[in-house]
Design an enzyme around this catalytic site. Structure first.
Site, PDB file in Angstrom:
ATOM      1  N   GLU A   1    -119.275 -85.743   0.859  1.00  0.00           N
ATOM      2  CA  GLU A   1    -118.672 -86.781   0.024  1.00  0.00           C
ATOM      3  C   GLU A   1    -117.865 -87.822   0.808  1.00  0.00           C
ATOM      4  OE1 GLU A   1    -120.041 -83.528  -2.266  1.00  0.00           O
ATOM      5  OE2 GLU A   1    -118.475 -83.409  -0.732  1.00  0.00           O
TER       6      GLU A   1
ATOM      7  N   TRP B   1    -113.104 -78.122   2.177  1.00  0.00           N
ATOM      8  CA  TRP B   1    -113.577 -76.830   2.668  1.00  0.00           C
ATOM      9  C   TRP B   1    -112.838 -76.439   3.943  1.00  0.00           C
ATOM     10  CZ3 TRP B   1    -117.464 -73.391   1.111  1.00  0.00           C
ATOM     11  CH2 TRP B   1    -118.153 -73.756  -0.042  1.00  0.00           C
TER      12      TRP B   1
ATOM     13  N   HIS C   1    -128.829 -76.123   5.687  1.00  0.00           N
ATOM     14  CA  HIS C   1    -127.755 -76.887   5.035  1.00  0.00           C
ATOM     15  C   HIS C   1    -126.893 -77.615   6.064  1.00  0.00           C
ATOM     16  CE1 HIS C   1    -124.644 -77.745   2.021  1.00  0.00           C
ATOM     17  NE2 HIS C   1    -123.755 -77.298   2.901  1.00  0.00           N
TER      18      HIS C   1
END
Length: 158
Positions: free
Chosen positions: A60, A26, A89
């Site tokens: 991750e 990202w 989030h």
């Protein structure tokens, strides 16, 4: 400035240290800057070709860092960026990444360079990404911390 007071790091010959860089995908511009900083630091420490692995996101990072630790790497550099939005989030991802990377480091007794940017906005991330005009290079700093700690761990293990 958050970089004030950082300990000095003097590169040494770490050419025998097996290093992996695991980086989120990202925020491409920020992440490319962080990875480039990690690669520059590796080169300064005599590491010619660190393993660079990209993962989908910051969440991750811990699972791949654990796999790299089990695969015999001496140090792992974890790079990511999470930018605050309008939902919780941000808090969950930052906490999960931090806790997960800490657990990997302690359980496997392996240095993890923590290069996860937790920023309120994109400009803060760009300022820390090691890009031209950035005030900080967190990719370099995380790598230097991992390599300096790897040297300490190697000294303890003998």
């Amino acid at each position: 400035m958050s970089g004030a007071g950082a300990p000095p790091s003097q590169p040494y010959d770490a050419s025998g240290v097996k290093v992996a860089v695991v980086a989120a995908s990202w925020h491409t511009q920020v992440m490319d800057g962080l990875v480039a900083g990690a690669e520059r630091a590796c080169a300064a420490y005599g590491i010619r070709e660190p393993e660079v692995i990209r993962v989908p996101g910051t969440f991750e990072l811990p699972v791949v860092a654990a796999a790299l630790a089990r695969a015999g790497y001496d140090a792992v550099v974890a790079l990511g960026v999470v930018i605050r939005g309008g939902t919780p989030h941000f808090d969950y991802v930052c906490s999960a990444a931090t806790d997960g990377l800490t657990q990997v480091s302690v359980v496997h007794a392996i240095p993890i360079g923590f290069g996860v940017l937790t920023c309120d906005n994109e400009q803060q991330a760009l300022d820390r990404a090691g890009l031209e005009g950035s005030s900080e290079d967190k990719g370099w700093e995380a790598t230097a911390a991992a390599l300096d700690t790897a040297r300490v761990v190697r000294g303890i293990r003998g």
